[in-house]
Design an enzyme around this catalytic site. Structure first.
Site, PDB file in Angstrom:
ATOM      1  N   HIS A 168       0.866  -1.175   0.000  1.00  0.00           N
ATOM      2  CA  HIS A 168       0.000   0.000   0.000  1.00  0.00           C
ATOM      3  C   HIS A 168       0.914   1.241   0.000  1.00  0.00           C
ATOM      4  O   HIS A 168       2.027   1.179   0.542  1.00  0.00           O
ATOM      5  CB  HIS A 168      -0.823  -0.046   1.289  1.00  0.00           C
ATOM      6  CG  HIS A 168      -1.896   0.993   1.420  1.00  0.00           C
ATOM      7  ND1 HIS A 168      -1.636   2.284   1.819  1.00  0.00           N
ATOM      8  CD2 HIS A 168      -3.227   0.924   1.223  1.00  0.00           C
ATOM      9  CE1 HIS A 168      -2.777   2.959   1.868  1.00  0.00           C
ATOM     10  NE2 HIS A 168      -3.757   2.156   1.511  1.00  0.00           N
ATOM     11  N   GLN A 181      -4.490  -5.036   6.965  1.00  0.00           N
ATOM     12  CA  GLN A 181      -5.439  -6.056   6.476  1.00  0.00           C
ATOM     13  C   GLN A 181      -5.184  -7.411   7.134  1.00  0.00           C
ATOM     14  O   GLN A 181      -5.903  -8.374   6.859  1.00  0.00           O
ATOM     15  CB  GLN A 181      -5.316  -6.219   4.948  1.00  0.00           C
ATOM     16  CG  GLN A 181      -5.501  -4.952   4.150  1.00  0.00           C
ATOM     17  CD  GLN A 181      -6.939  -4.458   4.148  1.00  0.00           C
ATOM     18  OE1 GLN A 181      -7.875  -5.198   4.483  1.00  0.00           O
ATOM     19  NE2 GLN A 181      -7.136  -3.211   3.769  1.00  0.00           N
ATOM     20  N   ASP A 218       3.076  -4.374   7.953  1.00  0.00           N
ATOM     21  CA  ASP A 218       1.875  -3.563   7.807  1.00  0.00           C
ATOM     22  C   ASP A 218       0.692  -4.512   7.977  1.00  0.00           C
ATOM     23  O   ASP A 218       0.360  -5.273   7.072  1.00  0.00           O
ATOM     24  CB  ASP A 218       1.870  -2.903   6.421  1.00  0.00           C
ATOM     25  CG  ASP A 218       0.531  -2.259   6.086  1.00  0.00           C
ATOM     26  OD1 ASP A 218      -0.421  -2.405   6.865  1.00  0.00           O
ATOM     27  OD2 ASP A 218       0.455  -1.623   5.019  1.00  0.00           O
ATOM     28  N   CYS A 277      -4.755   2.508  -3.616  1.00  0.00           N
ATOM     29  CA  CYS A 277      -3.507   2.974  -2.987  1.00  0.00           C
ATOM     30  C   CYS A 277      -2.387   1.971  -3.150  1.00  0.00           C
ATOM     31  O   CYS A 277      -1.551   1.808  -2.247  1.00  0.00           O
ATOM     32  CB  CYS A 277      -3.714   3.304  -1.511  1.00  0.00           C
ATOM     33  SG  CYS A 277      -4.846   4.646  -1.240  1.00  0.00           S
ATOM     34  N   LYS A 285     -10.372  -0.961  10.500  1.00  0.00           N
ATOM     35  CA  LYS A 285     -10.434  -2.207   9.718  1.00  0.00           C
ATOM     36  C   LYS A 285     -10.695  -3.406  10.621  1.00  0.00           C
ATOM     37  O   LYS A 285     -10.774  -4.536  10.149  1.00  0.00           O
ATOM     38  CB  LYS A 285      -9.124  -2.419   8.951  1.00  0.00           C
ATOM     39  CG  LYS A 285      -8.673  -1.170   8.214  1.00  0.00           C
ATOM     40  CD  LYS A 285      -8.322  -1.389   6.794  1.00  0.00           C
ATOM     41  CE  LYS A 285      -7.650  -0.143   6.269  1.00  0.00           C
ATOM     42  NZ  LYS A 285      -7.956   0.152   4.887  1.00  0.00           N
TER      43      LYS A 285
END
Ligand code: PMP
Length: 408
Positions: free
Chosen positions: A124, A204, A201, A366, A227
């Site tokens: 991302h 998700q 990261d 993104c 999220k």
């Protein structure tokens, strides 16, 4: 473990009873942000109605209550990702801010010209741009781990890129554009053979996979509250205590100090050293409740259900629309289906399908570099959460067929 009772779970989400353009909402934009269950909405509302005050400084009852609620949320997040200590849970505005914190504090103080940072092709922009900015400032080299045609990270290429000059490996746990679940434990293990620091990261990752930062072994793990069925404006940077201790503060201000004078200021201990200013307190409390909800509902059960939905949707799409191209077909991928249809622009698909009540995302998500790698500028993306159903998938596929006809 019993599978999710999705029909019952849907009752917890008030927004799911909305109609959009006269049709029942089918919300398939969960990778962008997911909807909030009643317990989370109530936690935020209750805090504001009942305990609202600024935290950490006040002696009065409300300030104490607010501080307790906020620090309770920190422990809920600690538990969600099994961090060894609550001192390692830094509240940020979200994943983006968490990554920028690492770049600006750890990166600026530790990296020098000639050092290398490895990111993957599927990152991302939040896990690309902060490193590019730092690379430009410090003369670092950014190298990119490639992905194959299924959207799987090329681990052999990754190993070949690792060297004594590699100081940081920054990779997504789960790709928002492709759904690929990366082998973060193995990525970390290999990075440690050259003593590189690892940042995952997890924006998700946490909503789909049971995350244990100790098992993964990474130094940093970033996530966003919105999220994980919580509010926007709050997220977490997990960092290993020894690293965080050694890092200089990033933003200066209230909350993050010990003593201030014009001659010399000393800083607060962890985690407050990295939490300058008044945070989004009610949102923090609600994010804690969301983490609790996720643990109670069971991330594994949610992940298993999303896998079923993804497989079902993929099969239905391919059999109904034989010329569909699905971008990203990594084995075991999370609940993301990115696709293009010949002669139908993603934007047109998104607008027309909204007329039928279906919310999907269109564009570059993104993650421009990985889309360019697949030779496209934009895709349409359906992404699943715990509350989505097979009936919704059927309606989505039928709607897509209609949209296709309208665009022909
Ligand atoms: N990384 C990934 C993989 C994401 O999906 C997102 C959100 N789309 C981000 C980072 C950025 O998260 P936020 O906007 O909440 O800071």
């Amino acid at each position: 473990e019993a599978p999710l009772n999705v029909a019952q779970l849907r009752q917890e989400f008030p927004i799911l009873s909305r109609e959009i353009n006269g049709r029942p909402l089918v919300y398939l934009d969960n990778a962008a942000t997911c909807q909030k269950p009643e317990v989370v909405l109530r936690a935020q509302d209750h805090f504001l109605r009942h305990s609202n005050a600024n935290i950490h400084r006040g002696l009065h009852t409300l300030s104490q209550e607010a501080t307790d609620a906020f620090e309770h949320a920190r422990r809920q997040l600690q538990q969600l990702i099994n961090a060894p200590s609550e001192r390692e849970i830094i509240f940020t505005r979200g994943t983006t801010e968490a990554i920028n914190l690492v770049a600006q504090s750890w990166g600026r103080s530790q990296l020098q010209a000639g050092d290398e940072i490895l990111v993957s092709m599927m990152e991302h922009h939040a896990n690309i741009v902060p490193w590019q900015m730092l690379a430009e400032e410090k003369g670092l080299t950014l190298k990119v781990i490639p992905v194959d045609e299924q959207g799987v990270l090329d681990m052999a290429a990754y190993q070949a890129l690792l060297s004594d000059r590699t100081r940081l490996v920054a990779v997504a746990h789960v790709s928002n554009a492709l759904g690929t679940v990366n082998p973060v434990h193995e990525i970390t293990r290999l990075a440690k053979t050259v003593d590189a620091v690892v940042l995952i990261d997890g924006a998700q990752g946490v909503p789909h996979v049971a995350v244990d930062v100790q098992q993964i072994g990474a130094d940093f793990y970033a996530l966003s509250g919105h999220k994980i069925y919580g509010p926007t404006g709050m997220g977490v940077l997990y960092g290993r205590e020894a690293l965080l201790e050694a890092m200089p503060p990033w933003q200066g201000g209230g909350e993050m100090i010990d003593q201030v004078s014009f001659e010399k200021t000393t800083y607060a201990g962890l985690p407050h050293k990295f939490e300058a200013g008044t945070p989004a307190i009610a949102e923090g409390v609600a994010m804690g409740r969301a983490a609790q909800w996720l643990m109670e509902t069971g991330v594994e059960r949610i992940g298993a259900w999303e896998h079923q939905l993804t497989r079902y949707a993929t099969d239905q799409l391919k059999s109904t629309l034989p010329d569909i191209r699905i971008i990203g077909e990594a084995p075991g991928k999370a609940g993301v289906i990115s696709f293009v249809l010949p002669h139908a622009h993603a934007q047109d698909i998104g607008l027309l399908i909204d007329q039928l009540g279906v919310a999907i995302r269109t564009g570059h998500h993104c993650a421009m570099p990985v889309l360019h790698h697949f030779g496209v500028n934009a895709t349409a993306r359906a992404s699943f959460a715990a509350y989505n159903t097979k009936e919704e998938v059927d309606f989505f596929v039928e709607s897509l067929v209609k949209v296709r006809e309208m665009l022909a």
